[in-house]
Scaffold this motif. Structure first.
Motif, PDB file in Angstrom:
ATOM      1  N   ILE A  74       0.853  -1.190   0.000  1.00 47.19           N
ATOM      2  CA  ILE A  74       0.000   0.000   0.000  1.00 47.19           C
ATOM      3  C   ILE A  74       0.890   1.242   0.000  1.00 47.19           C
ATOM      4  CG2 ILE A  74      -1.826   1.282   1.170  1.00 47.19           C
ATOM      5  CD1 ILE A  74      -2.796  -1.368   0.224  1.00 47.19           C
ATOM      6  N   PRO A  75       0.926   2.015  -1.080  1.00 50.51           N
ATOM      7  CA  PRO A  75       1.743   3.235  -1.090  1.00 50.51           C
ATOM      8  C   PRO A  75       1.152   4.293  -0.178  1.00 50.51           C
ATOM      9  CG  PRO A  75       0.407   3.115  -3.080  1.00 50.51           C
ATOM     10  CD  PRO A  75       0.196   1.824  -2.352  1.00 50.51           C
ATOM     11  N   ASP A  76       2.018   5.089   0.464  1.00 49.61           N
ATOM     12  CA  ASP A  76       1.520   6.155   1.326  1.00 49.61           C
ATOM     13  C   ASP A  76       1.862   7.540   0.803  1.00 49.61           C
ATOM     14  OD1 ASP A  76       4.234   6.122   1.835  1.00 49.61           O
ATOM     15  OD2 ASP A  76       4.039   5.262   3.831  1.00 49.61           O
ATOM     16  N   ARG A  77       2.874   7.656  -0.017  1.00 50.44           N
ATOM     17  CA  ARG A  77       3.244   8.950  -0.583  1.00 50.44           C
ATOM     18  C   ARG A  77       2.983   8.959  -2.078  1.00 50.44           C
ATOM     19  NH1 ARG A  77       7.623   8.103   3.012  1.00 50.44           N
ATOM     20  NH2 ARG A  77       7.801   9.703   4.615  1.00 50.44           N
ATOM     21  N   PHE A  78       2.874  10.154  -2.639  1.00 51.02           N
ATOM     22  CA  PHE A  78       2.764  10.288  -4.078  1.00 51.02           C
ATOM     23  C   PHE A  78       4.127   9.988  -4.700  1.00 51.02           C
ATOM     24  CE2 PHE A  78      -1.076  13.400  -4.297  1.00 51.02           C
ATOM     25  CZ  PHE A  78      -1.848  12.435  -3.685  1.00 51.02           C
ATOM     26  N   ASP A  79       4.114   9.647  -5.981  1.00 46.69           N
ATOM     27  CA  ASP A  79       5.339   9.216  -6.648  1.00 46.69           C
ATOM     28  C   ASP A  79       6.451  10.255  -6.595  1.00 46.69           C
ATOM     29  OD1 ASP A  79       4.172   6.832  -7.249  1.00 46.69           O
ATOM     30  OD2 ASP A  79       3.554   7.400  -9.272  1.00 46.69           O
ATOM     31  N   GLY A  80       6.123  11.537  -6.576  1.00 39.50           N
ATOM     32  CA  GLY A  80       7.140  12.586  -6.569  1.00 39.50           C
ATOM     33  C   GLY A  80       8.060  12.538  -5.373  1.00 39.50           C
ATOM     34  N   ALA A  81       7.604  11.893  -4.291  1.00 40.06           N
ATOM     35  CA  ALA A  81       8.432  11.798  -3.084  1.00 40.06           C
ATOM     36  C   ALA A  81       9.631  10.884  -3.295  1.00 40.06           C
ATOM     37  CB  ALA A  81       7.597  11.288  -1.914  1.00 40.06           C
ATOM     38  N   TYR A  82       9.643  10.128  -4.388  1.00 39.37           N
ATOM     39  CA  TYR A  82      10.726   9.174  -4.640  1.00 39.37           C
ATOM     40  C   TYR A  82      11.508   9.519  -5.908  1.00 39.37           C
ATOM     41  CZ  TYR A  82       8.097   6.695  -1.134  1.00 39.37           C
ATOM     42  OH  TYR A  82       7.436   6.375   0.032  1.00 39.37           O
ATOM     43  N   PRO A 204     -10.229  11.830  -9.134  1.00 37.27           N
ATOM     44  CA  PRO A 204      -9.461  10.703  -9.681  1.00 37.27           C
ATOM     45  C   PRO A 204      -7.992  10.775  -9.281  1.00 37.27           C
ATOM     46  CG  PRO A 204     -10.896  11.650 -11.356  1.00 37.27           C
ATOM     47  CD  PRO A 204     -10.947  12.576 -10.179  1.00 37.27           C
ATOM     48  N   ARG A 205      -7.394   9.614  -9.090  1.00 35.42           N
ATOM     49  CA  ARG A 205      -6.007   9.558  -8.626  1.00 35.42           C
ATOM     50  C   ARG A 205      -5.045  10.217  -9.604  1.00 35.42           C
ATOM     51  NH1 ARG A 205      -3.319   6.222  -4.597  1.00 35.42           N
ATOM     52  NH2 ARG A 205      -5.426   5.658  -4.000  1.00 35.42           N
ATOM     53  N   ASP A 206      -5.294  10.087 -10.917  1.00 31.34           N
ATOM     54  CA  ASP A 206      -4.379  10.713 -11.864  1.00 31.34           C
ATOM     55  C   ASP A 206      -4.437  12.237 -11.777  1.00 31.34           C
ATOM     56  OD1 ASP A 206      -6.955  10.730 -12.894  1.00 31.34           O
ATOM     57  OD2 ASP A 206      -6.300  10.604 -14.971  1.00 31.34           O
ATOM     58  N   VAL A 207      -5.602  12.776 -11.386  1.00 24.20           N
ATOM     59  CA  VAL A 207      -5.712  14.222 -11.183  1.00 24.20           C
ATOM     60  C   VAL A 207      -4.918  14.628  -9.942  1.00 24.20           C
ATOM     61  CG1 VAL A 207      -7.299  16.117 -10.650  1.00 24.20           C
ATOM     62  CG2 VAL A 207      -7.931  14.404 -12.352  1.00 24.20           C
ATOM     63  N   ARG A 238      -9.982  19.818 -17.630  1.00 26.74           N
ATOM     64  CA  ARG A 238      -9.635  21.209 -17.357  1.00 26.74           C
ATOM     65  C   ARG A 238      -8.407  21.308 -16.443  1.00 26.74           C
ATOM     66  NH1 ARG A 238     -13.156  25.135 -18.865  1.00 26.74           N
ATOM     67  NH2 ARG A 238     -12.198  26.554 -17.354  1.00 26.74           N
ATOM     68  N   VAL A 239      -8.340  20.433 -15.414  1.00 31.66           N
ATOM     69  CA  VAL A 239      -7.202  20.453 -14.505  1.00 31.66           C
ATOM     70  C   VAL A 239      -5.913  20.112 -15.244  1.00 31.66           C
ATOM     71  CG1 VAL A 239      -6.137  19.281 -12.536  1.00 31.66           C
ATOM     72  CG2 VAL A 239      -8.527  19.999 -12.416  1.00 31.66           C
ATOM     73  N   LYS A 240      -5.940  19.038 -15.998  1.00 25.84           N
ATOM     74  CA  LYS A 240      -4.723  18.600 -16.701  1.00 25.84           C
ATOM     75  C   LYS A 240      -4.287  19.623 -17.745  1.00 25.84           C
ATOM     76  CE  LYS A 240      -5.671  13.694 -15.987  1.00 25.84           C
ATOM     77  NZ  LYS A 240      -5.988  12.399 -16.615  1.00 25.84           N
ATOM     78  N   GLN A 241      -5.263  20.232 -18.424  1.00 26.18           N
ATOM     79  CA  GLN A 241      -4.922  21.240 -19.425  1.00 26.18           C
ATOM     80  C   GLN A 241      -4.275  22.462 -18.769  1.00 26.18           C
ATOM     81  OE1 GLN A 241      -8.263  22.752 -21.606  1.00 26.18           O
ATOM     82  NE2 GLN A 241      -7.003  23.737 -23.167  1.00 26.18           N
ATOM     83  N   SER A 242      -4.833  22.887 -17.630  1.00 22.29           N
ATOM     84  CA  SER A 242      -4.289  24.068 -16.953  1.00 22.29           C
ATOM     85  C   SER A 242      -2.887  23.812 -16.414  1.00 22.29           C
ATOM     86  CB  SER A 242      -5.215  24.492 -15.811  1.00 22.29           C
ATOM     87  OG  SER A 242      -5.245  23.518 -14.784  1.00 22.29           O
ATOM     88  N   LEU A 243      -2.639  22.606 -15.903  1.00 23.33           N
ATOM     89  CA  LEU A 243      -1.327  22.292 -15.347  1.00 23.33           C
ATOM     90  C   LEU A 243      -0.300  22.026 -16.434  1.00 23.33           C
ATOM     91  CD1 LEU A 243      -2.366  19.979 -12.376  1.00 23.33           C
ATOM     92  CD2 LEU A 243      -1.643  22.357 -12.277  1.00 23.33           C
ATOM     93  N   GLY A 244      -0.759  21.645 -17.598  1.00 19.03           N
ATOM     94  CA  GLY A 244       0.159  21.377 -18.700  1.00 19.03           C
ATOM     95  C   GLY A 244       0.893  22.607 -19.187  1.00 19.03           C
ATOM     96  N   HIS A 245       0.312  23.780 -18.925  1.00 17.83           N
ATOM     97  CA  HIS A 245       0.939  25.018 -19.380  1.00 17.83           C
ATOM     98  C   HIS A 245       2.113  25.425 -18.506  1.00 17.83           C
ATOM     99  CE1 HIS A 245      -2.122  25.483 -22.339  1.00 17.83           C
ATOM    100  NE2 HIS A 245      -3.099  25.702 -21.481  1.00 17.83           N
TER     101      HIS A 245
END
Length: 332
Positions: A74-82, A204-207, A238-245
């Motif tokens: 069971i992961p506890d942190r988001f992937d960026g922590a690694y 959603p988790r990917d968001v 909308r979230v992914k598009q805004s963060l992509g910039h």
């Protein structure tokens, strides 16, 4: 040097060590002894209550090959922590002073690897990168005991952001853990865990991964985000598009960018009719829109299908209760 001056210099050293490694230090200390003592104090503080309790119970620290340790289920942190930057910082500390804070592992059954990590994954990755043995306590633990230790160690060190705790709770529920186990792993009550699960289910988790761990963003702002997300059919896009910039934006800025994208303009359905919100414990459950064609009840994504079925089974009884109440009112 007076005692007062020495205390001031020691406090200054601790303050410097707490700064990010990339930040320039205006007045570096000239005392290697103070640097060594301050670093030792900081790492002792980081050890936390969980390791203290384990060591008092008679567990011993051993050294194992990092390649012999399987990841947590069971992961506890988001992937960026690694990512490399996070591991490099810990590796630099271990290379200079050794691994002072041990991890916790358990014998691993049903796999080729003899052990499984309970907590200390970043220290494990750093030791592996340096080609060193991993210092850890080995203890026989059930799945439930392991998940409680994993969450409790992070809770004691304030190591997880609020949204990481929400995702951690949802991962446990999806894996079949009981609600009391989830509560114990996060050191909180059932109502708080229920709220965490609603937030993690609504987004959603990917968001969540696109936004990041957002360590400075707390409960109220994530509830606001979940509500805004539930109102939009195109929320994820909308979230992914805004963060992509702006992929290089800091995590607190990424949250603000994503929330701003969700609130930039009203959803079409809301613009066409008056809308009433239905909330429970401060969390948005459904909206009622009053259009010319008649009222329409719409549940948010955070509401599980089981609750809708529960409500549907009791709809006839609720309607009968309503009819009886209106009759009594008219007679009165």
């Amino acid at each position: 040097m007076s005692r007062k001056d020495s205390r001031g210099m020691f406090a200054n050293v601790l303050g410097q060590l707490e700064q990010p490694t990339a930040a320039p230090v205006a007045k570096p200390t000239t005392s290697p002894h103070l640097l060594k003592v301050a670093a030792g104090v900081r790492q002792i503080q980081e050890k936390g209550e969980v390791l203290d309790r384990l060591l008092k119970d008679g567990d011993h620290i051993v050294e194992v090959d990092p390649d012999d340790v399987a990841p947590s289920s069971i992961p506890d942190r988001f992937d960026g922590a690694y990512d490399d930057a996070a591991i490099d910082e810990i590796a630099a500390s271990i290379k200079e002073r050794g691994q002072i804070v041990p991890g916790l592992i358990r014998p691993h059954k049903g796999d080729l690897l003899p052990y499984q990590i309970v907590f200390g994954r970043r220290r494990l990755a750093a030791a592996k990168a340096l080609g060193l043995k991993f210092r850890a306590i080995v203890r026989e633990l059930s799945d439930e005991e392991a998940i409680v230790f994993q969450g409790e160690e992070n809770a004691n060190r304030n190591d997880l952001s609020f949204i990481e705790k929400c995702a951690f709770a949802l991962s446990q529920e999806q894996a079949g853990y009981r609600r009391d186990v989830i509560c114990a792993s996060l050191a909180t009550g059932k109502s708080h865990v229920s709220e965490m699960l609603r937030i993690a289910t609504a987004i959603p988790r990917d968001v969540l991964f696109a936004i990041g761990s957002s360590p400075e963003i707390g409960r109220r702002r994530w509830i606001d985000f979940a509500d805004a997300f539930a109102r939009r059919q195109d929320g994820a896009a909308r979230v992914k598009q805004s963060l992509g910039h702006d992929k290089a934006a800091a995590e607190k800025d990424r949250f603000a960018i994503a929330l701003g994208a969700l609130k930039a303009e009203a959803a079409p359905a809301a613009a066409q009719s008056a809308v009433t919100e239905i909330r429970a414990n401060g969390f948005l459950l459904a909206t009622v829109s009053y259009a010319k064609t008649g009222p329409k009840l719409s549940f948010t994504k955070a509401v599980p299908a089981s609750f809708v079925d529960f409500l549907n089974d009791r709809m006839e009884a609720l309607h009968s209760e309503f009819v009886q109440s209106t009759r009594h009112s008219s007679k009165g």
